[in-house]
Design a protein around this motif. Structure first.
Motif, PDB file in Angstrom:
ATOM      1  N   MET A   1       9.379  13.732  29.870  1.00  0.00           N
ATOM      2  CA  MET A   1       8.844  12.517  29.313  1.00  0.00           C
ATOM      3  C   MET A   1       9.875  11.915  28.357  1.00  0.00           C
ATOM      4  SD  MET A   1       5.402  11.831  26.971  1.00  0.00           S
ATOM      5  CE  MET A   1       4.700  13.312  27.562  1.00  0.00           C
ATOM      6  N   LYS A   2      10.019  10.578  28.424  1.00  0.00           N
ATOM      7  CA  LYS A   2      10.926   9.838  27.553  1.00  0.00           C
ATOM      8  C   LYS A   2      10.118   8.780  26.809  1.00  0.00           C
ATOM      9  CE  LYS A   2      14.928  10.099  30.650  1.00  0.00           C
ATOM     10  NZ  LYS A   2      15.937   9.262  31.323  1.00  0.00           N
ATOM     11  N   GLU A  46      13.238  13.240  25.691  1.00  0.00           N
ATOM     12  CA  GLU A  46      14.173  12.285  25.097  1.00  0.00           C
ATOM     13  C   GLU A  46      13.409  11.189  24.367  1.00  0.00           C
ATOM     14  OE1 GLU A  46      17.790   9.341  26.657  1.00  0.00           O
ATOM     15  OE2 GLU A  46      16.861  10.763  28.045  1.00  0.00           O
ATOM     16  N   VAL A  47      13.974  10.759  23.239  1.00  0.00           N
ATOM     17  CA  VAL A  47      13.384   9.681  22.452  1.00  0.00           C
ATOM     18  C   VAL A  47      14.466   8.658  22.138  1.00  0.00           C
ATOM     19  CG1 VAL A  47      12.493   9.107  20.145  1.00  0.00           C
ATOM     20  CG2 VAL A  47      11.518  11.029  21.410  1.00  0.00           C
ATOM     21  N   LEU A  72       9.358  16.886  20.395  1.00  0.00           N
ATOM     22  CA  LEU A  72      10.553  17.138  21.210  1.00  0.00           C
ATOM     23  C   LEU A  72      10.588  18.602  21.652  1.00  0.00           C
ATOM     24  CD1 LEU A  72      13.588  15.327  19.520  1.00  0.00           C
ATOM     25  CD2 LEU A  72      12.714  14.946  21.827  1.00  0.00           C
ATOM     26  N   ARG A  73      10.998  18.830  22.872  1.00  0.00           N
ATOM     27  CA  ARG A  73      11.197  20.207  23.326  1.00  0.00           C
ATOM     28  C   ARG A  73      12.486  20.728  22.706  1.00  0.00           C
ATOM     29  NH1 ARG A  73      15.499  20.256  26.365  1.00  0.00           N
ATOM     30  NH2 ARG A  73      16.045  18.501  27.670  1.00  0.00           N
ATOM     31  N   ALA A  78      17.064  12.771  20.495  1.00  0.00           N
ATOM     32  CA  ALA A  78      16.546  11.485  20.028  1.00  0.00           C
ATOM     33  C   ALA A  78      17.729  10.652  19.565  1.00  0.00           C
ATOM     34  CB  ALA A  78      15.568  11.685  18.878  1.00  0.00           C
ATOM     35  N   LEU A  79      17.801   9.423  20.018  1.00  0.00           N
ATOM     36  CA  LEU A  79      18.785   8.460  19.536  1.00  0.00           C
ATOM     37  C   LEU A  79      18.040   7.490  18.626  1.00  0.00           C
ATOM     38  CD1 LEU A  79      21.553   7.078  19.441  1.00  0.00           C
ATOM     39  CD2 LEU A  79      20.900   5.853  21.546  1.00  0.00           C
ATOM     40  N   ILE A  80      18.439   7.480  17.354  1.00  0.00           N
ATOM     41  CA  ILE A  80      17.806   6.613  16.369  1.00  0.00           C
ATOM     42  C   ILE A  80      18.850   5.614  15.882  1.00  0.00           C
ATOM     43  CG2 ILE A  80      16.636   6.482  14.153  1.00  0.00           C
ATOM     44  CD1 ILE A  80      15.577   9.303  14.699  1.00  0.00           C
TER      45      ILE A  80
END
Length: 169
Positions: A1-2, A46-47, A72-73, A78-80
């Motif tokens: 899942m993203k 992924e985020v 998150l697994r 994560a890209l912030i």
């Protein structure tokens, strides 16, 4: 899942858009300041979150990072993306909260760095590895890396965005 957290009207392609505004027609209507988020533990691969974190105050940022860590697994990323602390864009928007975000802001979300800084007593449990990228204003893009690094460290309005990549340990 993203997930695209705080997606606004344009969720990232291939991601599930999450936003609190029904006017944005997100896939998931949820206020990310309300915990828990409607996702299972370690269920997200992924985020992406672009220009959302700066709208949270300090305590809300901590809660956001804790919840990000929960969903998150292990090994998930994560890209912030946020305005860089020394760019006028970080402080011009009246909806941005204090303080502006710098690389060092993320040190609090790494267990080893909290220990090194002597702030491991803070009520923060998440543990991310973090790396950074930058979006430079066009007039500085031609500079050699050493000059650009010096300008980034000592000048205002050189870097527009901070791109922090977090990996859940």
């Amino acid at each position: 899942m993203k997930l695209d957290l705080g997606c606004g009207r344009k969720p990232r392609a291939g991601f599930i858009g999450v936003d609190m505004s029904a006017a944005c027609s997100p896939d998931v209507l949820h206020d990310l300041r309300c915990m828990p988020w409607p996702f299972d533990d370690a269920s997200v691969d992924e985020v992406y979150s672009g220009h959302f974190l700066e709208h949270l105050d300090g305590e809300e940022r901590i809660a956001f990072m804790e919840e990000l860590y929960r969903v998150l697994r292990p090994g998930g990323t994560a890209l912030i993306v946020t305005p860089y602390w020394s760019w006028v864009g970080a402080v011009q928007d009246p909806t941005h909260k204090w303080p502006p975000i710098a690389e060092q802001s993320y040190h609090y979300f790494s267990k080893a760095l909290r220990e090194q800084m002597g702030v491991d007593f803070y009520p923060i449990r998440c543990d991310f590895d973090v790396s950074f990228g930058f979006s430079v204003l066009p007039q500085f893009a031609h500079l050699p890396k050493a000059e650009l690094d010096r300008a980034r460290a000592h000048s205002l309005n050189v870097v527009a965005e901070l791109r922090a990549t977090l990996v859940r340990r």
